[in-house]
Write a protein that holds these residues in place. Structure first.
Motif, short mmCIF file in Angstrom:
data_model
loop_
_atom_site.label_atom_id
_atom_site.label_comp_id
_atom_site.label_asym_id
_atom_site.label_seq_id
_atom_site.Cartn_x
_atom_site.Cartn_y
_atom_site.Cartn_z
N ASP A 139 -1.05 26.64 -4.34
CA ASP A 139 0.25 26.91 -5.34
C ASP A 139 1.68 26.96 -4.28
OD1 ASP A 139 -0.90 29.15 -3.90
OD2 ASP A 139 0.31 30.49 -5.70
N VAL A 140 1.39 27.40 -3.08
CA VAL A 140 2.29 27.47 -2.02
C VAL A 140 2.59 25.94 -1.50
CG1 VAL A 140 3.01 28.10 0.36
CG2 VAL A 140 1.67 29.82 -1.32
N GLN A 141 1.55 25.16 -1.30
CA GLN A 141 1.96 23.65 -0.83
C GLN A 141 2.65 22.84 -1.93
OE1 GLN A 141 -2.02 21.68 -0.55
NE2 GLN A 141 -2.95 23.22 0.84
N ASP A 142 2.24 23.28 -3.13
CA ASP A 142 2.90 22.63 -4.26
C ASP A 142 4.44 22.90 -4.38
OD1 ASP A 142 0.71 20.94 -4.69
OD2 ASP A 142 0.36 22.16 -6.80
N ALA A 143 4.86 24.06 -3.71
CA ALA A 143 6.29 24.27 -3.55
C ALA A 143 7.18 23.22 -2.96
CB ALA A 143 6.61 25.77 -2.87
N LEU A 144 6.60 22.41 -2.03
CA LEU A 144 7.07 21.28 -1.45
C LEU A 144 7.46 20.28 -2.52
CD1 LEU A 144 4.97 21.53 1.82
CD2 LEU A 144 7.53 21.99 1.55
N ILE A 145 6.74 20.14 -3.39
CA ILE A 145 6.74 18.95 -4.20
C ILE A 145 8.36 18.32 -4.73
CG2 ILE A 145 6.26 17.67 -6.57
CD1 ILE A 145 3.48 19.17 -6.11
N VAL A 170 -10.83 23.11 2.08
CA VAL A 170 -10.27 24.39 2.31
C VAL A 170 -9.26 24.46 1.12
CG1 VAL A 170 -8.95 26.05 3.93
CG2 VAL A 170 -10.87 24.45 4.86
N ASN A 171 -8.19 23.96 1.43
CA ASN A 171 -7.15 23.64 0.39
C ASN A 171 -6.51 22.32 0.31
OD1 ASN A 171 -6.84 26.56 -0.83
ND2 ASN A 171 -6.25 26.95 1.47
N GLU A 172 -7.38 21.44 -0.22
CA GLU A 172 -6.87 19.92 -0.21
C GLU A 172 -5.53 19.43 -0.91
OE1 GLU A 172 -9.93 17.07 -1.12
OE2 GLU A 172 -11.48 18.08 -0.32
N LEU A 173 -4.79 18.63 -0.22
CA LEU A 173 -3.51 18.43 -1.03
C LEU A 173 -3.63 17.95 -2.32
CD1 LEU A 173 -1.66 16.97 1.97
CD2 LEU A 173 -1.78 19.29 1.40
N SER A 174 -2.86 18.16 -3.03
CA SER A 174 -2.97 17.50 -4.71
C SER A 174 -2.45 16.12 -4.17
CB SER A 174 -2.00 18.34 -5.46
OG SER A 174 -0.76 18.11 -4.99
N SER A 175 -2.78 15.25 -5.17
CA SER A 175 -2.45 13.83 -5.20
C SER A 175 -0.84 13.57 -5.21
CB SER A 175 -3.22 13.06 -6.20
OG SER A 175 -2.71 13.53 -7.54
N ALA A 176 -0.38 14.65 -6.16
CA ALA A 176 1.17 14.74 -6.16
C ALA A 176 1.92 14.95 -4.98
CB ALA A 176 1.48 15.68 -7.30
N LEU A 177 1.42 15.95 -4.23
CA LEU A 177 1.99 16.17 -2.81
C LEU A 177 1.63 15.18 -1.84
CD1 LEU A 177 3.65 18.25 -1.12
CD2 LEU A 177 1.56 19.34 -0.76
N ARG A 178 0.52 14.51 -1.77
CA ARG A 178 -0.05 13.71 -0.89
C ARG A 178 0.90 12.35 -0.94
NH1 ARG A 178 -3.98 12.71 2.69
NH2 ARG A 178 -5.26 14.70 2.35
N ARG A 179 1.41 11.94 -2.22
CA ARG A 179 2.10 10.75 -2.48
C ARG A 179 3.33 10.95 -1.60
NH1 ARG A 179 0.21 11.14 -7.62
NH2 ARG A 179 2.32 11.83 -8.46
N ARG A 180 3.91 12.28 -1.69
CA ARG A 180 5.21 12.33 -0.91
C ARG A 180 5.19 12.33 0.66
NH1 ARG A 180 4.78 13.24 -6.55
NH2 ARG A 180 6.74 13.42 -7.22
N PHE A 181 4.10 12.23 1.23
CA PHE A 181 3.96 11.83 2.65
C PHE A 181 3.52 10.59 3.10
CE2 PHE A 181 3.29 16.71 2.26
CZ PHE A 181 4.12 17.05 3.25
N ASN A 182 4.08 10.14 4.22
CA ASN A 182 3.30 8.99 4.90
C ASN A 182 2.40 9.59 5.79
OD1 ASN A 182 2.92 6.56 5.55
ND2 ASN A 182 4.37 6.47 7.18
N THR A 183 1.25 9.35 5.69
CA THR A 183 0.05 10.05 6.60
C THR A 183 -0.17 9.08 7.63
OG1 THR A 183 -1.03 11.00 4.83
CG2 THR A 183 -2.15 10.80 6.60
N VAL A 184 -0.15 9.84 9.02
CA VAL A 184 -0.31 9.12 10.31
C VAL A 184 -1.70 9.92 10.99
CG1 VAL A 184 0.56 8.74 12.56
CG2 VAL A 184 2.00 8.25 10.70
N VAL A 185 -2.78 9.12 10.99
CA VAL A 185 -3.77 9.61 11.60
C VAL A 185 -3.92 9.60 13.08
CG1 VAL A 185 -6.40 9.65 11.63
CG2 VAL A 185 -5.22 9.22 9.79
N LEU A 186 -3.88 10.61 13.85
CA LEU A 186 -3.93 10.63 15.45
C LEU A 186 -5.36 10.69 15.92
CD1 LEU A 186 -1.13 13.41 16.07
CD2 LEU A 186 -0.85 10.94 15.81
N PRO A 187 -5.69 9.69 16.51
CA PRO A 187 -7.01 9.60 17.08
C PRO A 187 -7.08 10.48 18.36
CG PRO A 187 -5.65 7.87 17.81
CD PRO A 187 -4.82 8.85 16.79
N LEU A 188 -8.46 10.85 18.72
CA LEU A 188 -8.81 11.17 19.93
C LEU A 188 -8.53 10.23 21.31
CD1 LEU A 188 -12.43 12.97 19.11
CD2 LEU A 188 -10.31 14.22 19.96
#
Length: 385
Positions: free
Chosen positions: A188-194, A230-248
């Motif tokens: 619910d705290v995550q979704d405050a960002l939507i 743990v607390n996976e992002l909702s699909s609504a919130l994930r759509r608001r981000f551009n995800t960049v995966v940092l490799p080892l």
């Protein structure tokens, strides 16, 4: 005005607020913020930067990438690399911040998510301190706003009684906010960002107002991809981000370079006595971590069991920094296997039941038999079974 705005020349007049104690030179701070520690580089980049800058950015996107990846300016100023990795990853991250999409840096522990987040904010906004630290106990007020209840009772509802979150302050200033460990926060705290990320506004219903984001505002979040569930992002919130995966780090040499650079920086900030070049021991620590992490020796000939821990680059930095302190204060000033053995054991053996077996097998079948590693084998045997 942020600290970096007061810089006139490298190392001159940098101060940081210490609260009741007043102001203290940044040189006395245990860990200066990125905009303070690398102020001279940011000033030099700004002076040489002739490319267009997005609204309220301190540097152009290309100059931000140079700050992160390193380079030499026309006046001879050397920009030290802050991130060692694929250039395209940095370019995508910087470009994302120049759009209306927020940036999510995703990766396993130790892939420099927080480090990259801090330096991105420092280069873009000149201020990396607008930070929300995500934990299981993070409340909605950390993302939106809270109240000064003494003023609320004395004066009633009003802007003077409102306590803005770092995100709200970034919206008002057109700056970059940071949210660390986003998936550690309750859903619910995550979704405050939507609403903030989609509408670029934050309603304050108690006052019948809203705060609209100023041009230049954006948000960088980090998340550990081992925290799935743990607390996976909702699909609504994930759509608001551009995800960049940092490799080892792709190669052992890249990882050795990262560890050596960070250990040198930490050693100077902690005022540890200088020791002779310790790259040989750094390379051995990195090799141990990479082989156990990958489950196979570097030559590909021997399959290995992996421990429960991540054995990240950050942990290698910690092990070598601890060894550096031992060598400087209790040794002969030379970084030796006996200085890093205890740190390696502590990093590998997190689960005594499982990891001790993994470590013993690796010690006896790999370290013991490897040419030139007998000193490390003896040191590791001395610190623990």
């Amino acid at each position: 005005m942020t600290v970096s705005e007061t810089i006139a020349e490298p190392g001159a007049g940098v101060v940081t607020d210490t609260g009741p104690g007043g102001l203290r030179p940044a040189a006395e701070v245990l860990r200066p913020h990125a905009e303070d520690a690398f102020a001279h580089e940011l000033v030099a980049l700004a002076a040489a930067d002739d490319r267009p800058r997005p609204a309220r950015w301190r540097l152009s996107p290309r100059a931000v990438a140079t700050y992160l990846l390193g380079g030499t300016l026309p006046d001879g100023t050397v920009i030290t690399p802050k991130y060692v990795g694929p250039r395209r990853i940095v370019e995508v991250a910087v470009t994302t911040l120049a759009t209306d999409r927020a940036l999510l840096l995703l990766g396993v522990p130790g892939t420099a998510k927080t480090w990259l987040s801090e330096h991105l904010a420092a280069a873009v906004s000149g201020d990396s301190t607008l930070l929300v630290q995500g934990t299981a106990g993070t409340g909605e007020e950390a993302v939106r706003y809270g109240w000064n209840y003494a003023r609320l009772l004395a004066e009633g509802p009003g802007r003077a009684a409102l306590v803005p979150s770092p995100v709200l302050r970034a919206m008002e200033r057109g700056a970059t906010a940071r949210v660390e460990e986003l998936t550690r926060m309750p859903a619910d705290v995550q979704d405050a960002l939507i609403t903030i990320l989609s509408e670029k506004t934050l309603p304050v219903p108690e006052l019948g107002e809203e705060v609209q984001a100023v041009l230049g505002f954006n948000l960088i979040a980090t998340a550990n991809d081992r925290d799935r569930g743990v607390n996976e992002l909702s699909s609504a919130l994930r759509r608001r981000f551009n995800t960049v995966v940092l490799p080892l780090p792709a190669t052992a040499e890249d990882e050795v370079a990262i560890v050596a650079r960070r250990v040198d920086q930490l050693g100077r900030s902690l005022e540890l006595p200088a020791v002779p070049d310790g790259v040989a021991e750094i390379r051995r620590v990195v090799t141990v971590f990479r082989e156990l992490r990958d489950g196979v020796t570097a030559d590909g000939r021997t399959r290995l069991k992996s421990p429960s821990g991540t054995l990240s680059t950050a942990e290698a930095i910690s092990v070598v920094t601890g060894g550096l302190a031992l060598a400087a204060h209790f040794g002969d000033g030379v970084l030796r296997p006996s200085d890093v053995a205890a740190g390696i054991l502590g990093a590998v053996v997190r689960d005594p039941a499982h990891d001790r077996v993994v470590w013993q097998e690796y010690l006896e079948t790999v370290v013991r038999e490897r040419d030139g590693w007998q000193d490390l084998y003896r040191a590791c045997r001395e610190v623990g079974p």
